[in-house]
Design an enzyme around this catalytic site. Structure first.
Site, short mmCIF file in Angstrom:
data_model
loop_
_atom_site.label_atom_id
_atom_site.label_comp_id
_atom_site.label_asym_id
_atom_site.label_seq_id
_atom_site.Cartn_x
_atom_site.Cartn_y
_atom_site.Cartn_z
N ASN A 217 56.72 -9.74 28.78
CA ASN A 217 58.18 -10.60 28.88
C ASN A 217 58.44 -11.10 30.20
OD1 ASN A 217 58.63 -10.81 26.18
ND2 ASN A 217 60.40 -9.35 26.21
N ALA B 249 57.36 -3.40 34.58
CA ALA B 249 57.64 -2.15 34.72
C ALA B 249 56.21 -1.43 34.86
CB ALA B 249 58.35 -1.56 33.49
N GLY C 280 63.20 -15.70 33.95
CA GLY C 280 63.53 -16.80 34.79
C GLY C 280 63.24 -16.65 36.24
N GLU D 12 46.92 -2.36 28.04
CA GLU D 12 47.68 -3.43 27.60
C GLU D 12 46.90 -4.06 26.16
OE1 GLU D 12 49.89 -6.64 26.66
OE2 GLU D 12 50.47 -5.27 28.24
N ARG E 97 76.19 -13.17 27.98
CA ARG E 97 75.56 -13.78 26.95
C ARG E 97 75.79 -13.55 25.56
NH1 ARG E 97 69.56 -12.16 29.69
NH2 ARG E 97 69.57 -13.86 31.32
N LEU F 43 64.92 -7.49 35.21
CA LEU F 43 63.92 -7.67 36.36
C LEU F 43 64.38 -6.41 37.56
CD1 LEU F 43 63.30 -11.31 37.30
CD2 LEU F 43 61.63 -9.62 35.95
#
Length: 627
Positions: free
Chosen positions: A150, A123, A155, A142, A445, A597
């Site tokens: 993350n 992001a 994936g 950062e 999930r 994402l």
């Protein structure tokens, strides 16, 4: 005194069992350190492999600090060099006890910029890139030594409905029936703001079913309704939550533009197949050619640096600068202890959620009956809720904080996602410790995680040689290393596999026999699995141990569709924006796989566009007043 030469050793890594290393030594010096990190998760520990060899060689000591967020890989490098010294006849303990490298004193620094972005994950980098494209200056903070957050660990598949592309692929057995079941949902069960869209989706599904065609159907409305229903949940206190309509529609209507925007910046997507991660509910995943989320991070990271962004790593944002009710900058601290002050017209928070902060998860959790103190997490250690605390400094409202997502298919010890054999859910065969299936593997999930917990928490993903070939981000070499280490079970027969897993062989054989018959029939009478692909019948067979781990925190700062942060009265906090997991309200009680994402790249862009537009408006007003 050491015997000169090049020594080959293997050291423990983060994502693989061992990292091969070559260490060149003279009689009294470490000359070269060559690390084969190809088995490691790209982007997770890259800074380790850059920094530590340089520090060790430049200072001739093994007494170097581990790189924050990559402790395992750091110790792996240090231990590998120590092994080489021992092989050469040297005293590794003496090298480990040598003085640490001296750090240069750094004075306090002050910056002026248009936009400051806090957090260099997907992001944050999207917001930074978009800020530059809008002609504004940007500084990115950062707190960890390397960018990625993350997103590096994701994936890879990014959800976006693109029917013209998806229609080229055949429907899987069970998918059409899933659409019909969705369309049959009573309208009274749909919240009012979604009803018109749901009725339109019903028409789309009817037209598709009536056509008799067998292609993969999708639409923006299907993505919307699945996101909404997939997130509609009730907590332990009876409080119901569902995704904010304005946020959900903003996402699904703009995410395909995010895919095209990423493509323009240099991300290459694999158009030969359409896939989905666990819990996505539908095949609409745009998967990069390169493995995992690092495919996005290195393209965006390289782009923003090449186009003038200032990226300050190892710099932790501590406080917002707030003047007359407006957010006008950030006060941060560098790892050397120096103060970094950044004055900016706009601040964008993109620091992620709080999945690596177990105490914070336990504090807010209202969805799970219990969160263990030692529960593993899939998250980067950086994801500790910093941005939420910063937003609260400015009076931000919070939404959905009690809803925590557990990733059901995580490594039992490390929480990692990509150890073992991790396949698309249509090829999942989940069995408990008795060797029995216990859930519809195509479900959300939280459904999978609850079922796993009810079955003793630990379970296994069963695969054969064909299913193995559909796995994400694995190589034969890494699988064999895991088999050797005992973290992945392999056998030539299902009976032998059952014995290795402590199951009754007859039970597992019967389970797989029935599952294969369901694949043939395209129907699962036991658990209602809603899409199938491959049977499990070709040796060798594998069992991957899995256990739920903390994965995503749905709650966060309250935002509007422009990514502006809102206070408790619903008013915009001037100068403050948020995107990604630090913001709440979009995913509600449960996030669909592949929507994270989609979220970060879409709302990262939106936050920057809004901020830059307001800067331009302010400049126009200021310019007019000067005239």
């Amino acid at each position: 005194m050491m015997k000169s030469g090049t020594y080959e050793v293997k050291a423990k890594g983060h994502g693989s069992s061992f990292m091969p290393m070559k260490v060149k030594l003279s009689e009294d010096k470490i000359k070269e350190i060559d690390i084969d990190s190809s088995g490691e998760t790209a982007g997770v520990a890259d800074e380790v492999f850059k920094r530590l060899p340089k520090q060790i060689i430049a200072n001739q000591t093994l007494n170097v600090d581990a790189v924050s967020g990559a402790t395992i890989s750091s110790h792996g490098v240090i231990d590998g060099v120590a092994q080489a010294i021992t092989k050469a006849g040297g005293d590794a303990r003496e090298w480990l006890n040598r003085p640490k490298p001296k750090t240069a004193d750094t004075s306090d620094r002050e910056y002026q910029t248009d936009v400051v972005v806090i957090g260099a994950g997907g992001a944050g980098l999207a917001a930074a890139a978009r800020t530059i494209q809008n002609g504004k200056k940007v500084i990115v903070l950062e707190k960890f030594p390397q960018i990625g957050g993350n997103t590096t660990r994701a994936g890879g598949p990014l959800n976006a409905a693109e029917p013209e592309w998806q229609n080229q692929f055949k429907a899987l057995p069970g998918e059409k029936e899933s659409l019909e079941k969705l369309a049959a949902t009573p309208i009274a069960e749909i919240d009012p703001e979604y009803r018109d869209d749901f009725k339109e989706l019903q028409k789309q599904i009817k037209a598709y079913v009536d056509s008799g065609e067998n292609y993969l159907f999708d639409s923006v409305l299907l993505h919307e309704i699945q996101t909404y229903l997939g997130g509609k949940r009730t907590d332990l206190n009876g409080n119901e939550i569902h995704g904010n309509y304005a946020l959900v529609t903003e996402l699904v209507n703009n995410v395909l533009d995010s895919v095209k925007w990423l493509t323009d910046l240099g991300v290459k997507f694999d158009r030969s197949d359409v896939t989905m991660p666990v819990g996505a509910l539908w095949r609409r995943g745009h998967k990069p050619v390169e493995p995992m989320g690092y495919a996005f991070i290195h393209v965006l990271g390289d782009w923003v640096k090449a186009h003038g962004a200032t990226v300050l790593t190892e710099t932790r944002a501590q406080h917002l600068i707030i003047e007359n009710g407006k957010v006008t900058g950030v006060i941060a601290q560098s790892s050397d202890g120096s103060k970094v002050t950044i004055h900016a017209q706009k601040v964008i928070l993109t620091s992620g959620g709080f999945g690596a902060n177990t105490k914070m998860v336990q504090k807010y959790n209202t969805y799970w009956k219990h969160i263990d103190d030692d529960i593993a997490t899939t998250n980067s250690p950086a994801i500790t809720g910093d941005g939420i605390a910063l937003g609260q400094e400015a009076g931000a409202d919070l939404v959905g904080m009690g809803f925590i997502q557990l990733m059901p298919v995580s490594d039992p010890k490390t929480g990692e996602l990509f150890t073992g054999i991790q396949t698309p859910p249509e090829n999942f065969i989940m069995v408990n410790q008795k060797g029995e299936r216990f859930v519809n593997e195509f479900a959300e999930r939280d459904t999978l995680a609850k079922a796993a917990i009810a079955n003793g928490t630990l379970f296994y993903l069963i695969a054969d040689d064909k299913i193995k070939k559909t796995a994400y981000n694995t190589t034969e070499e890494s699988l064999e290393a895991q088999v050797k280490a005992g973290t992945l079970l392999k056998a030539d027969t299902l009976e032998e596999l059952a014995e290795k897993a402590g199951m009754d062989p007859a039970t597992l054989v019967d389970t797989i026999k029935k599952y294969n018959s369901y694949v043939d029939a395209g129907n699962d009478p036991e658990f209602g699995k809603s899409a199938f692909n491959l049977k499990c019948e070709v040796a060798p067979f594998y069992a991957t141990p899995r256990k739920p781990a903390i994965h995503h925190t749905m709650g966060g700062l309250k935002i509007n569709p422009k990514a502006q942060v809102l206070d408790k009265d619903g008013q915009v906090i001037t100068g403050l924006y948020a995107a990604g997991e630090v913001a709440g309200g979009l995913h509600a009680g449960n996030r669909l796989g592949g929507n994270s994402l989609a979220d970060i790249f879409t709302f990262g862009r939106i936050a920057a566009d809004t901020a830059c537009s307001e800067i331009a408006d302010n400049d126009a007003v200021t310019g007019a007043s000067k005239e």
